[in-house]
Design an enzyme around this catalytic site. Structure first.
Site, PDB file in Angstrom:
ATOM      1  N   ASN A 117       0.836  -1.191   0.000  1.00  0.00           N
ATOM      2  CA  ASN A 117       0.000   0.000   0.000  1.00  0.00           C
ATOM      3  C   ASN A 117       0.876   1.248   0.000  1.00  0.00           C
ATOM      4  O   ASN A 117       1.738   1.419   0.864  1.00  0.00           O
ATOM      5  CB  ASN A 117      -0.920   0.010   1.225  1.00  0.00           C
ATOM      6  CG  ASN A 117      -1.999  -1.044   1.134  1.00  0.00           C
ATOM      7  OD1 ASN A 117      -2.530  -1.303   0.063  1.00  0.00           O
ATOM      8  ND2 ASN A 117      -2.324  -1.668   2.265  1.00  0.00           N
ATOM      9  N   ILE A 118       0.651   2.110  -0.957  1.00  0.00           N
ATOM     10  CA  ILE A 118       1.382   3.373  -1.028  1.00  0.00           C
ATOM     11  C   ILE A 118       0.580   4.415  -0.250  1.00  0.00           C
ATOM     12  O   ILE A 118      -0.609   4.597  -0.506  1.00  0.00           O
ATOM     13  CB  ILE A 118       1.548   3.815  -2.492  1.00  0.00           C
ATOM     14  CG1 ILE A 118       2.259   2.727  -3.290  1.00  0.00           C
ATOM     15  CG2 ILE A 118       2.315   5.124  -2.583  1.00  0.00           C
ATOM     16  CD1 ILE A 118       2.214   2.927  -4.780  1.00  0.00           C
ATOM     17  N   CYS A 132      14.506   8.664  -4.141  1.00  0.00           N
ATOM     18  CA  CYS A 132      14.326   7.518  -3.257  1.00  0.00           C
ATOM     19  C   CYS A 132      15.613   6.718  -3.350  1.00  0.00           C
ATOM     20  O   CYS A 132      16.694   7.309  -3.435  1.00  0.00           O
ATOM     21  CB  CYS A 132      13.083   6.710  -3.628  1.00  0.00           C
ATOM     22  SG  CYS A 132      12.994   6.189  -5.355  1.00  0.00           S
TER      23      CYS A 132
END
Length: 229
Positions: free
Chosen positions: A138-139, A164
């Site tokens: 889940n983002i 990132c």
């Protein structure tokens, strides 16, 4: 972004800031080469990473060699993206005259990077998102929304770098949602995401970008240029 405007490529950005050569080491076994580098297509605009295919570096008269981070590219005026910068990339980042860095990794920021930011008056915004390889991770939509507010709401945060670990998934999701606000069509948004993620592209990331609710961000005093590639 005006489709008639041709932004300088990252290679030309390096030339602009005075470097005469650049290095394309395989920093994590994942550096783009001239034949596989991502390009961003916006109408007739093509931002192509022109790294030397053979990784050769030439140094002229002691001039500094600037080494871009993994998967570095321009997103828009004053907005850049990349993988996690290491010590070899700090000179390049200094040449960009950054004001802010958005880090999407949850781990503590490396001391050398933190010292570099402090010494150069660069503000760090850290929005920790799990980099799990699970296909249905889940983002966190609210985290992406808060990060976008840093990008969009205050031009004083720019120039800024979004990164990132490898500049693919978490960065790709944030940039993809940014493109939605620029009113890019989904096919172009996904094409850009896939150019950076390559064989590691995730359907879950692309679905997140498609379903992300941008309505609450439309009220911000947006500081970027709009385009519809």
């Amino acid at each position: 972004m005006n489709p008639s405007q041709h932004f300088p490529t990252p290679f030309f950005c390096i030339q602009k800031f005075g470097a005469k050569a650049m290095k394309a080491d395989n920093l994590d076994g994942d550096m783009c080469t001239a034949n596989e580098a991502p390009s961003l297509m916006t109408g007739d605009i093509s931002l192509q990473l022109n790294f030397p295919a053979n990784g050769d570096v030439t140094e002229r008269d002691g001039e500094e060699i600037l080494v871009p981070p993994l998967n570095f590219a321009m997103v828009d005026n004053g907005i850049f993206r990349s993988g996690f910068p290491d010590s070899a990339n700090l000179g390049f980042l200094k040449s960009l005259r950054l004001r802010s860095v958005i880090c999407l990794c949850p781990e503590p920021y490396p001391e050398a990077n933190s010292e570099f930011l402090k010494a150069n008056g660069i503000r760090l915004f850290q929005f920790g998102i799990d980099g799990s390889k699970e296909p249905f991770v889940n983002i966190p939509e609210e985290t992406i929304r808060e990060a976008l507010k840093v990008v969009l709401a205050d031009v004083r945060n720019q120039p800024l770098l979004i990164h990132c670990k490898r500049g693919k998934h978490r960065t790709g999701c944030l940039v993809g949602c940014f493109r939605r606000l620029q009113r890019w069509c989904l096919s172009s948004v996904f094409d850009e995401y896939q150019r950076f993620a390559a064989s590691k592209a995730r359907l879950s990331d692309q679905r997140f970008i498609e379903l992300f609710d941008i309505s609450s961000l439309k009220q911000l005093p947006l500081s970027f240029s709009c385009s519809r590639p």
